[in-house]
Enzyme design. Structure first.
Site, PDB file in Angstrom:
ATOM      1  N   SER A  69     -12.143   7.623   7.093  1.00  0.00           N
ATOM      2  CA  SER A  69     -12.997   7.185   7.921  1.00  0.00           C
ATOM      3  C   SER A  69     -12.485   6.661   8.903  1.00  0.00           C
ATOM      4  O   SER A  69     -11.804   7.233   9.748  1.00  0.00           O
ATOM      5  CB  SER A  69     -13.939   6.079   6.949  1.00  0.00           C
ATOM      6  OG  SER A  69     -15.013   5.642   7.599  1.00  0.00           O
TER       7      SER A  69
ATOM      8  N   ASP B 131     -20.771  14.387   2.874  1.00  0.00           N
ATOM      9  CA  ASP B 131     -20.850  13.287   3.772  1.00  0.00           C
ATOM     10  C   ASP B 131     -21.956  13.589   4.899  1.00  0.00           C
ATOM     11  O   ASP B 131     -21.556  14.371   5.636  1.00  0.00           O
ATOM     12  CB  ASP B 131     -19.462  13.161   4.320  1.00  0.00           C
ATOM     13  CG  ASP B 131     -19.151  12.013   5.476  1.00  0.00           C
ATOM     14  OD1 ASP B 131     -20.226  11.337   5.534  1.00  0.00           O
ATOM     15  OD2 ASP B 131     -18.128  11.593   5.698  1.00  0.00           O
TER      16      ASP B 131
ATOM     17  N   HIS C 226     -17.922  11.011   1.215  1.00  0.00           N
ATOM     18  CA  HIS C 226     -17.178  10.461   2.378  1.00  0.00           C
ATOM     19  C   HIS C 226     -15.666  10.092   1.627  1.00  0.00           C
ATOM     20  O   HIS C 226     -15.076  10.415   2.624  1.00  0.00           O
ATOM     21  CB  HIS C 226     -17.794   9.237   2.735  1.00  0.00           C
ATOM     22  CG  HIS C 226     -17.229   8.607   4.067  1.00  0.00           C
ATOM     23  ND1 HIS C 226     -17.310   9.368   5.132  1.00  0.00           N
ATOM     24  CD2 HIS C 226     -16.551   7.594   4.188  1.00  0.00           C
ATOM     25  CE1 HIS C 226     -16.630   8.435   6.139  1.00  0.00           C
ATOM     26  NE2 HIS C 226     -16.257   7.599   5.619  1.00  0.00           N
TER      27      HIS C 226
END
Length: 485
Positions: free
Chosen positions: A169, A373, A452
């Site tokens: 991320s 995601d 994610h």
């Protein structure tokens, strides 16, 4: 080759225990609420001065794998302001306590099976690292981290160790700047960087990473969303009029176009389509999870206290007994929080800054992406790659369609034949689980079933990707077993 200091009576039993490290030693046989030995580990605070004015928290797990000797892998969560203990407890650490589960379990896909791993809360003000944050941009982040890192290497006598940095991320912003900062030191004693891996990375502007691919992803997964025909027709009309379709058509070509297109501006002419889709999806599914599209109500109770509505009665790392066991002062811990960049991150996105140079200087960079995601899109990363120039060429010259192969295991075979073991940990699939493509030192790998956080949702694929980063396998199409487990 540097020899580790061994001056403690128990040093023959514990690899890294000596007079300098004994104050950081964690009691692995009696760690709070964990009903098994978590093994040798060390945790605590080390200063990030002089560039910072505080300390950074670390939790270091040595590996018993002989191939791990003389190497150390860093794991970082993103945010900014998200604790790397999330990665430890719910993704790739030696013990897991994932959302909705009753108690901690051993992790057969722990990254410590492969390599020495250290989880670090950074910048200051994140997780268990005391604040306040004093960083204005990624150069500040890098300088403060390097001050800490040199002390870490000295403390654990790891001079000359190969260093790998991994994360996910917003670590897509952190890691390339940290990597460039290490390489710029020209000091292989403390900063012997050999590669980086970032999953679902924030590496470019939101217009490319989030907004441009949003409608295309919605169309691909339309049955998961269940949005009505009127909304679907209207949002597709807007995607066309805002120029998102044209941008993707031009950007996702191999090799890339000479005159690369500019992503449309999302905050004008009603073009904030991702926001509109998430709002509509939440009306249909109030527990819509942008991090993992297949989630539904109710929220799963989570020991990390995230999301807050599902946090349950206790935030694990906010407990006094846990913090005492980790050698940190009592801290108001939050898995994601803190005002890390009060004035915003002053650095350009990493793909427009140091990332191409890091590829050129290591020839070992892996960007991974989960298909489920819905915050940072794989086509956003791919469009970013196609606009980067490294090692003499721009973008990928060929479409990234080769398979990602994940090995089968005895535990998975037993499960498939109805012999389910308790507690259930054979949750890593096998076979062709995505794609993996490498050109000129950069690998782009997608994972079909993942959201994610790839190690959380598809741990076998994440484990395989790490094997490749560490050089244990030649490519991600390679058949055969894991190199260790």
């Amino acid at each position: 080759m540097h020899k580790r200091e061994a001056t403690h009576p128990l040093s023959s039993e514990l690899q890294y225990l000596n007079k300098k490290t004994e104050k950081f030693l964690v009691n692995g046989t009696h760690f709070p609420q964990v009903p098994f030995d978590i093994g040798e580990s060390y945790s605590g605070l080390l200063p990030n001065t002089p560039h910072g004015n505080s300390s950074l928290f670390f939790w270091f797990f040595p590996s018993s794998n002989p191939a791990a000797d003389q190497e150390i892998t860093i794991w970082l969560n993103g945010g900014p302001g998200c604790s790397s203990l999330d990665g430890l407890l719910q993704e790739n650490g030696p013990f897991l306590w994932q959302s909705g589960t009753y108690a901690p379990v051993r992790n057969p896909y722990s990254w410590t099976n492969l390599t020495n791993v250290v989880y670090i809360d950074q910048p200051a003000g994140t997780g268990l690292s005391p604040g306040p944050a004093t960083v204005q941009d990624e150069i500040d982040v890098s300088n403060q981290f390097n001050d800490f890192w040199k002390r870490f290497i000295e403390t654990f006598s790891m001079q000359g160790y190969k260093v790998f940095i991994t994360g996910e991320s917003y670590a897509g912003q952190y890691i390339p700047y940290l990597a460039a900062g290490m390489l710029d030191q020209n000091d292989t004693t403390h900063f012997n960087l050999k590669g980086i891996q970032i999953n679902d990375p924030s590496i470019n502007e939101d217009s490319v990473m989030i907004y441009a691919p949003a409608v295309a992803a919605l169309n691909y997964f339309d049955r998961l969303f269940g949005l009505n025909d009127t909304f679907m027709a209207e949002i597709n009309k807007k995607s066309e009029s805002c120029g998102y379709n044209k941008f993707l058509d031009e950007a996702l070509t191999f090799p890339p176009p000479k005159d690369f297109p500019v992503a449309p501006e999302p905050y004008q002419d009603d073009c904030d389509l991702w926001d509109q889709i998430v709002k509509a999806a939440t009306y249909v599914n109030p527990c819509f999870n942008m991090y993992h599209l297949t989630d539904f109500c109710p929220f799963l109770w989570d020991q990390m206290g995230f999301p807050s509505l599902a946090g349950g009665p206790n935030n694990y790392f906010n407990q006094t007994t846990v913090q005492q066991a980790l050698h940190v002062p009592i801290t108001d811990y939050s898995v994601c929080g803190g005002d890390i960049f009060p004035n915003g991150d002053g650095s350009v996105p990493s793909a427009l800054g140091p990332l191409p140079s890091v590829i050129e200087r290591t020839n070992n960079v892996l960007l991974g992406h989960g298909w489920f995601d819905y915050l940072l899109f794989m086509n956003g990363s791919l469009a970013t790659i196609q606009n980067m120039t490294w090692n003499g060429k721009q973008g990928f010259q060929y479409a990234p369609i080769e398979p990602l192969f994940v090995p089968y295991t005895d535990a998975l075979n037993a499960d498939a034949n109805g012999n389910v073991q308790a507690p259930y940990t054979a949750d890593a699939g096998a076979g062709i689980l995505g794609t993996a493509h490498t050109e000129r030192g950069l690998t782009f790998s997608t994972v079909y079933g993942s959201g994610h956080e790839i190690p959380q949702y598809v741990p076998g694929a994440a484990y395989r990707q790490l094997e490749f980063l560490l050089g244990r396998i030649k490519n991600l199409q390679e058949r055969g077993s894991y190199t260790t487990q």
